[in-house]
Design a protein around this motif. Sequence first.
Motif, short mmCIF file in Angstrom:
data_model
loop_
_atom_site.label_atom_id
_atom_site.label_comp_id
_atom_site.label_asym_id
_atom_site.label_seq_id
_atom_site.Cartn_x
_atom_site.Cartn_y
_atom_site.Cartn_z
N PRO A 1 -5.81 7.63 -6.11
CA PRO A 1 -5.70 7.33 -7.54
C PRO A 1 -4.85 6.10 -7.82
O PRO A 1 -5.01 5.44 -8.86
CB PRO A 1 -5.04 8.59 -8.12
CG PRO A 1 -5.36 9.67 -7.14
CD PRO A 1 -5.37 9.00 -5.80
N ASP A 2 -3.93 5.77 -6.90
CA ASP A 2 -3.09 4.59 -7.04
C ASP A 2 -3.84 3.38 -6.48
O ASP A 2 -3.94 3.20 -5.27
CB ASP A 2 -1.78 4.81 -6.27
CG ASP A 2 -0.77 3.69 -6.48
OD1 ASP A 2 -1.19 2.53 -6.69
OD2 ASP A 2 0.44 3.96 -6.41
N GLY A 3 -4.39 2.58 -7.39
CA GLY A 3 -5.20 1.45 -6.97
C GLY A 3 -4.47 0.46 -6.08
O GLY A 3 -5.03 -0.09 -5.13
N ASP A 4 -3.18 0.20 -6.37
CA ASP A 4 -2.41 -0.74 -5.56
C ASP A 4 -2.19 -0.20 -4.15
O ASP A 4 -2.27 -0.95 -3.17
CB ASP A 4 -1.06 -1.02 -6.23
CG ASP A 4 -1.19 -1.80 -7.52
OD1 ASP A 4 -2.19 -2.53 -7.66
OD2 ASP A 4 -0.30 -1.67 -8.38
N ARG A 5 -1.96 1.11 -4.07
CA ARG A 5 -1.70 1.69 -2.75
C ARG A 5 -2.96 1.69 -1.88
O ARG A 5 -2.90 1.44 -0.68
CB ARG A 5 -1.17 3.12 -2.89
CG ARG A 5 -0.59 3.68 -1.60
CD ARG A 5 0.31 4.87 -1.84
NE ARG A 5 -0.41 6.03 -2.35
CZ ARG A 5 0.17 7.19 -2.60
NH1 ARG A 5 1.48 7.32 -2.42
NH2 ARG A 5 -0.52 8.21 -3.05
N VAL A 6 -4.11 1.95 -2.49
CA VAL A 6 -5.34 1.96 -1.70
C VAL A 6 -5.68 0.54 -1.24
O VAL A 6 -6.18 0.35 -0.12
CB VAL A 6 -6.50 2.60 -2.49
CG1 VAL A 6 -7.04 1.68 -3.56
CG2 VAL A 6 -7.64 3.00 -1.55
N LYS A 7 -5.39 -0.46 -2.07
CA LYS A 7 -5.62 -1.85 -1.65
C LYS A 7 -4.72 -2.21 -0.47
O LYS A 7 -5.14 -2.90 0.47
CB LYS A 7 -5.37 -2.80 -2.82
CG LYS A 7 -6.43 -2.75 -3.90
CD LYS A 7 -6.09 -3.68 -5.05
CE LYS A 7 -7.13 -3.57 -6.16
NZ LYS A 7 -6.77 -4.43 -7.33
N GLU A 8 -3.49 -1.73 -0.52
CA GLU A 8 -2.56 -1.99 0.59
C GLU A 8 -3.05 -1.33 1.87
O GLU A 8 -2.94 -1.90 2.96
CB GLU A 8 -1.17 -1.46 0.22
CG GLU A 8 -0.11 -1.71 1.28
CD GLU A 8 1.25 -1.17 0.87
OE1 GLU A 8 2.12 -1.03 1.75
OE2 GLU A 8 1.44 -0.90 -0.33
N ALA A 9 -3.62 -0.12 1.74
CA ALA A 9 -4.08 0.61 2.92
C ALA A 9 -5.25 -0.07 3.62
O ALA A 9 -5.39 0.02 4.83
CB ALA A 9 -4.46 2.04 2.54
N VAL A 10 -6.10 -0.75 2.85
CA VAL A 10 -7.29 -1.37 3.44
C VAL A 10 -7.09 -2.86 3.72
O VAL A 10 -8.00 -3.51 4.23
CB VAL A 10 -8.53 -1.17 2.55
CG1 VAL A 10 -8.79 0.30 2.31
CG2 VAL A 10 -8.38 -1.92 1.22
#
Length: 337
Positions: A38-47
Amino acid sequence: MTSTLGIAVIGTGKMGADHVRRFGRSVGGARVVAVADPDGDRVKEAVAGLEGVSAHTDAEAAMSAPGVGAVLIASPGPAHEEALLAALARELPVLCEKPLTPDPAGALRVLEAELRLGRRLVQVGFMRRFDAEYERLKELLDAGGIGRPMFLHCRHRNAASPSFFTSGMLISDSVVHEVDAARWLLGQEVAAVTVLSPAASSAAPEGLRDPQLVLLETSGGAIVDVEIFVNCGFGYQVQVEAVGEAGSARIGDAGAMVVQTAGRRYDEIPQDFTVRFADAYDRQLRRWVSAAARGGVDGPDVWDGYAAAAVSEAGLTALRIGTRTAVELVERPLLYR
């Protein structure tokens, strides 16, 4: 040519991000193709830096992404049920980090959904079953090497607890590992739970009942005692001693580096579970990928997740009311026997 299994990872917190790294580093036969949080910034960081991985803020969108053949759920426990039911609706193999669900009622709904499919697709991430020391102890007990097991003495210590930890989470988020390990090692269900608390440690945050002593009575007449101490200060430590009619066996002492320098000798103590059980996590993922590629599981299943949730619920009641509490389980379906 062997095909590569496409994985959708749901949740990019500590565990989800760690799994994404493991797939890229030490787990063959699979690659992450979609990630959701749900945290868009965190998912971008993960990928970041990963080629061909789609980023999503919705779990079902990630499951529906092109190339997804299996799902790894590492989101917070309250979100597990919805994600599990969505994955089962798509008939996708799943590895779900513990807990399966926070409560046994939710776990039963997942169990019923899987029963309707008629095959086991969900595996629960109780990684201790894949640890080499735990496997050796299981083999010894199964072979009758110390006679009938009477006691399991367990210690589970963390250097410090997260700021959000509650007294109940010592049971539902920490002791739940001992619950599953005890059921697996002994081949017995947990029948009752008692929780005792000494005066709280001065290192524990205000209001946190830490440490605790959790007593589990099993259906086969064994007793399991678990010292859970999540603010011990010195590191992460997990130990088990099995006492049988003809001997005893202990695990959890080996594996640390021994340093000798300047007239001193000392052992290094892991500071984190991802360090202590690094190999177990890798072995769990490799075996799950192999099983998922065949459309099944190779490890703790939905019944194990449900049983752990039922024991945790009884433990939370015992903590609250201060008395021995029986564990209530439904009849075990044939699919899980």
